[in-house]
Design an enzyme around this catalytic site. Structure first.
Site, PDB file in Angstrom:
ATOM      1  N   ASN A   1      40.445  -9.327 -62.467  1.00 15.08           N
ATOM      2  CA  ASN A   1      41.251  -8.868 -63.604  1.00 15.08           C
ATOM      3  C   ASN A   1      40.393  -8.186 -64.672  1.00 15.08           C
ATOM      4  O   ASN A   1      40.802  -8.049 -65.806  1.00 15.08           O
ATOM      5  CB  ASN A   1      42.087 -10.025 -64.171  1.00 15.08           C
ATOM      6  CG  ASN A   1      41.230 -11.217 -64.571  1.00 15.08           C
ATOM      7  OD1 ASN A   1      40.010 -11.114 -64.616  1.00 15.08           O
ATOM      8  ND2 ASN A   1      41.865 -12.325 -64.872  1.00 15.08           N
TER       9      ASN A   1
ATOM     10  N   LYS B   1      34.120  -7.641 -66.522  1.00 14.77           N
ATOM     11  CA  LYS B   1      33.716  -8.330 -65.287  1.00 14.77           C
ATOM     12  C   LYS B   1      33.190  -7.335 -64.249  1.00 14.77           C
ATOM     13  O   LYS B   1      33.343  -6.115 -64.421  1.00 14.77           O
ATOM     14  CB  LYS B   1      34.925  -9.118 -64.765  1.00 14.77           C
ATOM     15  CG  LYS B   1      35.404 -10.212 -65.748  1.00 14.77           C
ATOM     16  CD  LYS B   1      36.573 -10.993 -65.165  1.00 14.77           C
ATOM     17  CE  LYS B   1      36.999 -12.111 -66.123  1.00 14.77           C
ATOM     18  NZ  LYS B   1      38.059 -12.961 -65.526  1.00 14.77           N
TER      19      LYS B   1
ATOM     20  N   GLU C   1      31.165 -19.165 -76.533  1.00 13.74           N
ATOM     21  CA  GLU C   1      30.845 -18.052 -75.633  1.00 13.74           C
ATOM     22  C   GLU C   1      29.905 -17.040 -76.298  1.00 13.74           C
ATOM     23  O   GLU C   1      29.046 -16.461 -75.634  1.00 13.74           O
ATOM     24  CB  GLU C   1      32.148 -17.394 -75.169  1.00 13.74           C
ATOM     25  CG  GLU C   1      32.951 -18.349 -74.278  1.00 13.74           C
ATOM     26  CD  GLU C   1      34.327 -17.827 -73.907  1.00 13.74           C
ATOM     27  OE1 GLU C   1      34.686 -16.707 -74.321  1.00 13.74           O
ATOM     28  OE2 GLU C   1      35.042 -18.558 -73.199  1.00 13.74           O
TER      29      GLU C   1
ATOM     30  N   HIS D   1      37.493 -10.369 -69.708  1.00 10.72           N
ATOM     31  CA  HIS D   1      37.669 -11.726 -70.223  1.00 10.72           C
ATOM     32  C   HIS D   1      37.737 -11.663 -71.741  1.00 10.72           C
ATOM     33  O   HIS D   1      37.133 -10.796 -72.364  1.00 10.72           O
ATOM     34  CB  HIS D   1      36.474 -12.595 -69.805  1.00 10.72           C
ATOM     35  CG  HIS D   1      36.358 -13.871 -70.590  1.00 10.72           C
ATOM     36  ND1 HIS D   1      37.109 -14.978 -70.298  1.00 10.72           N
ATOM     37  CD2 HIS D   1      35.616 -14.181 -71.685  1.00 10.72           C
ATOM     38  CE1 HIS D   1      36.815 -15.937 -71.187  1.00 10.72           C
ATOM     39  NE2 HIS D   1      35.918 -15.475 -72.025  1.00 10.72           N
TER      40      HIS D   1
ATOM     41  N   TYR E   1      31.977 -20.818 -66.911  1.00 11.69           N
ATOM     42  CA  TYR E   1      33.343 -21.183 -66.527  1.00 11.69           C
ATOM     43  C   TYR E   1      33.471 -22.673 -66.201  1.00 11.69           C
ATOM     44  O   TYR E   1      34.364 -23.050 -65.438  1.00 11.69           O
ATOM     45  CB  TYR E   1      33.789 -20.337 -65.335  1.00 11.69           C
ATOM     46  CG  TYR E   1      34.410 -19.008 -65.727  1.00 11.69           C
ATOM     47  CD1 TYR E   1      35.472 -18.941 -66.641  1.00 11.69           C
ATOM     48  CD2 TYR E   1      33.973 -17.810 -65.155  1.00 11.69           C
ATOM     49  CE1 TYR E   1      36.059 -17.729 -66.985  1.00 11.69           C
ATOM     50  CE2 TYR E   1      34.557 -16.589 -65.505  1.00 11.69           C
ATOM     51  CZ  TYR E   1      35.606 -16.566 -66.410  1.00 11.69           C
ATOM     52  OH  TYR E   1      36.198 -15.367 -66.742  1.00 11.69           O
TER      53      TYR E   1
HETATM   54  P1  ATP Z   1      39.503 -15.438 -68.761  1.00 19.87           P
HETATM   55  O1  ATP Z   1      39.177 -16.884 -69.117  1.00 19.87           O
HETATM   56  O2  ATP Z   1      38.560 -14.829 -67.774  1.00 19.87           O
HETATM   57  O3  ATP Z   1      39.751 -14.558 -69.949  1.00 19.87           O
HETATM   58  P2  ATP Z   1      42.225 -16.196 -68.408  1.00 19.87           P
HETATM   59  O4  ATP Z   1      42.065 -17.087 -69.586  1.00 19.87           O
HETATM   60  O5  ATP Z   1      43.296 -15.165 -68.454  1.00 19.87           O
HETATM   61  O6  ATP Z   1      40.905 -15.457 -68.032  1.00 19.87           O
HETATM   62  P3  ATP Z   1      41.905 -18.519 -66.761  1.00 19.87           P
HETATM   63  O7  ATP Z   1      43.095 -19.266 -66.321  1.00 19.87           O
HETATM   64  O8  ATP Z   1      41.056 -19.061 -67.867  1.00 19.87           O
HETATM   65  O9  ATP Z   1      42.395 -17.040 -67.108  1.00 19.87           O
HETATM   66  O10 ATP Z   1      41.011 -18.267 -65.475  1.00 19.87           O
HETATM   67  C1  ATP Z   1      39.697 -17.780 -65.588  1.00 19.87           C
HETATM   68  C2  ATP Z   1      39.468 -16.727 -64.548  1.00 19.87           C
HETATM   69  O11 ATP Z   1      39.528 -17.309 -63.240  1.00 19.87           O
HETATM   70  C3  ATP Z   1      40.539 -15.625 -64.508  1.00 19.87           C
HETATM   71  O12 ATP Z   1      40.325 -14.616 -65.464  1.00 19.87           O
HETATM   72  C4  ATP Z   1      40.405 -15.106 -63.092  1.00 19.87           C
HETATM   73  O13 ATP Z   1      39.303 -14.211 -62.936  1.00 19.87           O
HETATM   74  C5  ATP Z   1      40.119 -16.390 -62.318  1.00 19.87           C
HETATM   75  N1  ATP Z   1      41.360 -16.972 -61.805  1.00 19.87           N
HETATM   76  C6  ATP Z   1      42.348 -17.563 -62.524  1.00 19.87           C
HETATM   77  N2  ATP Z   1      43.348 -17.966 -61.739  1.00 19.87           N
HETATM   78  C7  ATP Z   1      42.997 -17.642 -60.457  1.00 19.87           C
HETATM   79  C8  ATP Z   1      43.602 -17.792 -59.184  1.00 19.87           C
HETATM   80  N3  ATP Z   1      44.774 -18.397 -59.045  1.00 19.87           N
HETATM   81  N4  ATP Z   1      42.927 -17.315 -58.119  1.00 19.87           N
HETATM   82  C9  ATP Z   1      41.720 -16.725 -58.238  1.00 19.87           C
HETATM   83  N5  ATP Z   1      41.095 -16.548 -59.417  1.00 19.87           N
HETATM   84  C10 ATP Z   1      41.719 -16.990 -60.508  1.00 19.87           C
END
Ligand code: ATP
Length: 140
Positions: free
Chosen positions: A115, A9, A129, A118, A49
């Site tokens: 974070n 990211k 994806e 992804h 997303y």
């Molecule tokens: P990714 O899909 O990016 O691998 P993930 O599966 O661990 O991450 P998801 O719950 O799918 O997490 O959320 C997608 C992305 O949205 C997260 O990686 C993060 O960047 C963002 N995100 C998730 N939760 C929050 C939150 N509470 N506040 C802000 N951003 C968030």
């Protein structure tokens, strides 16, 4: 062998973590099959997303994901999807620093949004994806 989508990211690129992350990928037994750097626009980030479009954090997520270039990779090994998710660690990088200190998010991420990486969460998401970024016909 299985393939998954790994994405570094904007905070990962901006913080100069790309080479370190790619080193961990290779040392963990993955082969990088395809790799490219792209700048997502609002439309592409929204599509990528779309499953989160109803969440309160969605506008921030789109802003974050379009804030700079990302590196997308197709990586391959046995059990790639689950193993890459395990290697990146929990969504909240702040918590990961405590619970999974050796994870990529602990090393390079900041919090629940920023974070740094992804990973696809299922064979269905991996297929979607990978074709989103590397399919011959781009979505939309
Ligand atoms: P990714 O899909 O990016 O691998 P993930 O599966 O661990 O991450 P998801 O719950 O799918 O997490 O959320 C997608 C992305 O949205 C997260 O990686 C993060 O960047 C963002 N995100 C998730 N939760 C929050 C939150 N509470 N506040 C802000 N951003 C968030």
């Amino acid at each position: 062998k299985e393939r998954t989508l790994a994405l570094i990211k904007p905070d990962g690129i901006c913080g100069n973590f790309a080479n370190q992350i790619k080193q961990v990928i290779s040392q963990s037994g993955f082969v990088i099959i395809h790799e490219m750097m792209v700048q997502l626009d609002v439309r592409n980030a929204t599509l990528f997303y779309s499953e989160h479009s109803a969440k309160s954090f969605f506008p921030n997520l789109v802003e974050y994901m379009t804030s700079g270039p990302v590196v997308v990779m197709v990586i391959e090994k046995t059990n790639a999807i689950a193993d890459w998710r395990a290697l990146i660690g929990p969504t909240d990088a702040g918590k990961a620093k405590v619970s999974h200190p050796n994870s990529i998010r602990a090393m390079c991420g900041s919090n629940s949004e920023r974070n740094c990486v992804h990973g696809s969460d299922s064979p269905q998401s991996a297929a979607r994806e990978i074709s989103f970024f590397f399919g011959e016909i781009s979505p939309g």
